[in-house]
Design an enzyme around this catalytic site. Structure first.
Site, PDB file in Angstrom:
ATOM      1  N   GLU A  60      -2.652  -8.978   3.519  1.00  0.00           N
ATOM      2  CA  GLU A  60      -3.042  -9.487   4.845  1.00  0.00           C
ATOM      3  C   GLU A  60      -4.545  -9.381   5.074  1.00  0.00           C
ATOM      4  OE1 GLU A  60      -2.589  -5.072   5.535  1.00  0.00           O
ATOM      5  OE2 GLU A  60      -1.671  -6.578   4.213  1.00  0.00           O
TER       6      GLU A  60
ATOM      7  N   HIS B 151      -3.866  -4.852   0.067  1.00  0.00           N
ATOM      8  CA  HIS B 151      -3.452  -5.398   1.359  1.00  0.00           C
ATOM      9  C   HIS B 151      -3.546  -6.919   1.320  1.00  0.00           C
ATOM     10  CE1 HIS B 151      -3.119  -1.659   3.662  1.00  0.00           C
ATOM     11  NE2 HIS B 151      -4.075  -1.220   2.869  1.00  0.00           N
TER      12      HIS B 151
ATOM     13  N   CYS C 188       0.836  -1.199   0.000  1.00  0.00           N
ATOM     14  CA  CYS C 188       0.000   0.000   0.000  1.00  0.00           C
ATOM     15  C   CYS C 188       0.878   1.259   0.000  1.00  0.00           C
ATOM     16  CB  CYS C 188      -1.001  -0.045   1.153  1.00  0.00           C
ATOM     17  SG  CYS C 188      -2.316   1.194   1.001  1.00  0.00           S
TER      18      CYS C 188
END
EC number: 4.3.2.10
Length: 193
Positions: free
Chosen positions: A177, A175, A77
């Site tokens: 995650e 992202h 990001c």
């Protein structure tokens, strides 16, 4: 496997740490240049505003350390955006790893882009086992235009770089995650590079 997440006060570092733990890896959080340089893999996260995040990197001299790293580095990001030459956000000079200027989406679309979108034209071992048009999770108002470094594309108002690569540096606008199984596979692929 020695994985270090760069901790410079501008990242969602714990969610990345938890995602790695779910994959069976532990990662050290550090802003120590020697610890970062000695890692097998480095993750460079970022959430927030570009100029204040870059100031934090400059204060800790990490703006000089990161571009010289030789091991695989993954910018996430804002981390990816700070690896670029410049960002319109706060008129910020980046680290120049990617020779790209980050720009803001126009007023024609809702910003930030928040939520799920697709990646396509995947061109890297980072995407091994990932199908074209898989969904990933994004939160951003600025983007990196398409360039020679582009290894994945997302469409929002226009096609832009949702992932880039140069040498040992990879960057993803999304992202991993927070991107469910697709994101976990991408993190696993990065660790296996």
């Amino acid at each position: 496997m020695n994985i270090v997440i760069i901790d410079y006060g501008a990242g969602n570092i714990q969610s990345i740490q938890f995602a790695l733990e779910r994959l069976g890896y532990s990662a050290l959080l550090s802003d120590d240049p020697d610890v970062i340089k000695s890692a097998d893999k480095v993750i460079f996260p970022g959430v927030g505003e570009a100029s204040s995040a870059m100031n934090k990197l400059v204060e800790s001299n990490l703006d000089k350390v990161i571009p010289l790293l030789k091991q695989p580095v993954l910018g996430i990001c804002l981390g990816m955006q700070l690896m670029c030459a410049y960002s319109e956000e706060g008129e910020t000079r980046g680290m120049g790893i990617f020779d790209v200027d980050v720009v803001k989406f126009s007023k024609k679309v809702k910003v930030p882009q928040i939520g799920w979108n697709q990646i396509r034209e995947l061109k890297s071992p980072l995407f091994n086992g990932i199908m074209e048009k898989e969904y990933i999770y994004l939160v951003h108002s600025y983007y990196a235009p398409l360039s020679e470094h582009t290894i994945a594309i997302t469409d929002y108002e226009l096609p832009y770089s949702s992932a880039m690569r140069k040498d040992n540096f990879w960057g993803v606008q999304f992202h991993p995650e927070k991107s469910s199984g697709t994101g976990e596979q991408i993190l696993k692929n990065f660790i296996n590079l």
